[in-house]
Design a protein around this motif. Structure first.
Motif, PDB file in Angstrom:
ATOM      1  N   GLU A  63       0.838  -1.204   0.000  1.00  0.00           N
ATOM      2  CA  GLU A  63       0.000   0.000   0.000  1.00  0.00           C
ATOM      3  C   GLU A  63       0.875   1.257   0.000  1.00  0.00           C
ATOM      4  N   ILE A  64       1.933   1.251   0.830  1.00  0.00           N
ATOM      5  CA  ILE A  64       2.841   2.395   0.885  1.00  0.00           C
ATOM      6  C   ILE A  64       3.485   2.613  -0.485  1.00  0.00           C
ATOM      7  N   GLN A  65       3.852   1.498  -1.106  1.00  0.00           N
ATOM      8  CA  GLN A  65       4.490   1.571  -2.410  1.00  0.00           C
ATOM      9  C   GLN A  65       3.550   2.199  -3.443  1.00  0.00           C
ATOM     10  N   ASP A  66       2.318   1.696  -3.500  1.00  0.00           N
ATOM     11  CA  ASP A  66       1.347   2.245  -4.454  1.00  0.00           C
ATOM     12  C   ASP A  66       1.126   3.731  -4.203  1.00  0.00           C
ATOM     13  N   LYS A  67       0.935   4.061  -2.939  1.00  0.00           N
ATOM     14  CA  LYS A  67       0.677   5.446  -2.545  1.00  0.00           C
ATOM     15  C   LYS A  67       1.862   6.335  -2.931  1.00  0.00           C
ATOM     16  N   ALA A  68       3.065   5.848  -2.666  1.00  0.00           N
ATOM     17  CA  ALA A  68       4.268   6.634  -2.950  1.00  0.00           C
ATOM     18  C   ALA A  68       4.394   6.903  -4.447  1.00  0.00           C
ATOM     19  N   ILE A  69       4.091   5.882  -5.234  1.00  0.00           N
ATOM     20  CA  ILE A  69       4.219   6.036  -6.689  1.00  0.00           C
ATOM     21  C   ILE A  69       3.181   7.020  -7.212  1.00  0.00           C
ATOM     22  N   VAL A  70       1.953   6.921  -6.700  1.00  0.00           N
ATOM     23  CA  VAL A  70       0.911   7.868  -7.101  1.00  0.00           C
ATOM     24  C   VAL A  70       1.334   9.288  -6.717  1.00  0.00           C
ATOM     25  N   ILE A  72       4.413  10.468  -6.360  1.00  0.00           N
ATOM     26  CA  ILE A  72       5.475  10.938  -7.270  1.00  0.00           C
ATOM     27  C   ILE A  72       4.864  11.373  -8.603  1.00  0.00           C
ATOM     28  N   ALA A  73       3.948  10.551  -9.127  1.00  0.00           N
ATOM     29  CA  ALA A  73       3.355  10.833 -10.435  1.00  0.00           C
ATOM     30  C   ALA A  73       2.517  12.108 -10.401  1.00  0.00           C
ATOM     31  N   LYS A  74       1.775  12.294  -9.303  1.00  0.00           N
ATOM     32  CA  LYS A  74       0.830  13.415  -9.213  1.00  0.00           C
ATOM     33  C   LYS A  74       1.562  14.716  -8.873  1.00  0.00           C
ATOM     34  N   ARG A  75       2.517  14.618  -7.928  1.00  0.00           N
ATOM     35  CA  ARG A  75       3.135  15.847  -7.400  1.00  0.00           C
ATOM     36  C   ARG A  75       4.460  16.176  -8.047  1.00  0.00           C
ATOM     37  N   GLN A  76       5.053  15.195  -8.721  1.00  0.00           N
ATOM     38  CA  GLN A  76       6.351  15.402  -9.350  1.00  0.00           C
ATOM     39  C   GLN A  76       7.325  16.150  -8.444  1.00  0.00           C
ATOM     40  N   PRO A  77       7.621  15.577  -7.296  1.00  0.00           N
ATOM     41  CA  PRO A  77       8.470  16.269  -6.325  1.00  0.00           C
ATOM     42  C   PRO A  77       9.929  16.316  -6.776  1.00  0.00           C
ATOM     43  N   MET A  78      10.660  17.264  -6.237  1.00  0.00           N
ATOM     44  CA  MET A  78      12.075  17.403  -6.555  1.00  0.00           C
ATOM     45  C   MET A  78      12.892  17.272  -5.272  1.00  0.00           C
ATOM     46  N   ALA A  79      14.169  17.065  -5.472  1.00  0.00           N
ATOM     47  CA  ALA A  79      15.182  17.100  -4.397  1.00  0.00           C
ATOM     48  C   ALA A  79      14.712  16.442  -3.098  1.00  0.00           C
TER      49      ALA A  79
END
Lengths: 237, 237
Positions: A63-70, A72-79
């Motif tokens: 669940e953490i993995q799925d959430k984390a990937i979503v 990254i995809a949605k927020r496109q975080p940096m650094a």
């Protein structure tokens, strides 16, 4: 207004991931203690509980993995934000492995139950397990406080667990040589000891990940290694 | 024009990651074979080579990780591309663990060298190691071809390695009971066998990751598990 709203939703996502990691950590910690208690006392019901808890831990990681990937995809975080999420993925993977090691120990209850674990053997394993539990508990506290300095201190303490493992390994070998009837039980205890030593390694991995999340760097130098149990041989002559 | 240029640079980055994973895989595969050969023949020089190769593998994982994170941050990929990069991170971590297991086996050469590994014991370990090597080689081929179907087939074959491990575990215990002078050597061989069995698990993890990268889903159902060596006990009576 909209932007601060988005930002706050993002913060909520990161907070959620952090909370889930802490929950995973708490469960993993409990499983490790339960597994050794189950083994030492030949408590099959407790062993079964550890085995069921591992399913919860596996689901939590996924669940953490799925959430984390979503995220990254949605927020496109940096650094730093990206490091935070990548770090979360790595810590979740380490905690999942800790749970596997607890489960593996719990499964051995069936093997040693009939034979019983002699008190003097159990003591060494309990001591090793206590040390690993402290290491795991402290690294989870550091995860909450995000101190690179404390993470580094925990990382360097893995040495202690390794040294105790080596000493327990030698001790168990001598019991096997003294009396062949100890061989099966002691073999399983050797594997349990190795499991606990590896839980210490995962705590160290988590410390390194926290260091990386906080500083963006990898800790300097090799971590001290005293795993001479891998090369103990002389005492068998 | 500019956009296609960016796209092509991005493709180059993905290609680079893929190539590095294949290189890591090739090295990990070789290390596993070398480690068992070193152990069986008591070849310290080959064991030392495996230990040095592990440093190269660790660096490769770290480099892939840094590169992958930079790629996510720069390109902000979505969906399949993001899965590709997250999958790359996971496979690199599994291959790094495979290298650690090879190194752990190689380190035991020092322990068994003086005693020598009886031919009949070595045979079982070699056979198990060959099976794990095939599993690892095939999963790396599937990584190149990206077939979800083949990935699933490999995942289901881990059973075979588990069954052979259980049988080897029983066999080694009987040798220990027959003659206490076998205890130290056999204990190290038990750990080596466990290392090889875990290499099979990592090959299975990689197969699951490839399935996920290709389909975006997690394979259905528990993978078959026959790790009864964890609970073998009756034969010690």
């Amino acid at each position: 207004m909209v932007s601060s709203h988005i930002l706050s939703a993002y913060d909520e996502e990161l907070k959620y991931l952090r909370r889930r990691i802490s929950e995973m950590g708490g469960l993993a910690e409990q499983m490790c203690g339960d597994a050794v208690r189950a083994l030492v006392n030949g408590d099959s019901a407790l062993a079964q509980k550890v085995i069921s808890d591992d399913v919860i831990l596996d689901h939590a990681e996924r669940e953490i993995q799925d959430k984390a990937i979503v995220t990254i995809a949605k927020r496109q975080p940096m650094a730093a934000d990206l490091r935070e999420i990548i770090g979360t993925l790595r810590i979740a993977a380490d905690l999942e492995r800790v749970g596997d090691l607890g489960k593996n120990t719990a499964k051995r209850v069936i093997a040693v139950q009939g034979h019983g674990v002699p008190r003097k053997l159990a003591r060494g394993l309990e001591h090793l397990s206590d040390l690993a539990a402290v290491q795991l508990k402290e690294v989870l506290d550091v995860y909450a406080s995000r101190s690179a300095e404390k993470a580094e201190a925990i990382r360097l303490r893995d040495e202690e667990i390794d040294a105790m493992y080596t000493s327990l390994f030698r001790e168990l070998l001598t019991y096997m040589m003294e009396d062949p009837r100890n061989i099966t039980t002691c073999t399983h205890l050797l594997f349990c000891a190795k499991n606990i030593e590896r839980i210490g390694d995962h705590a160290t991995n988590i410390a390194e990940t926290i260091y990386y999340m906080t500083t963006g760097a990898v800790p300097e130098g090799e971590r001290p290694k005293d795993d001479t149990a891998n090369t103990v041989g002389a005492i068998a002559d």
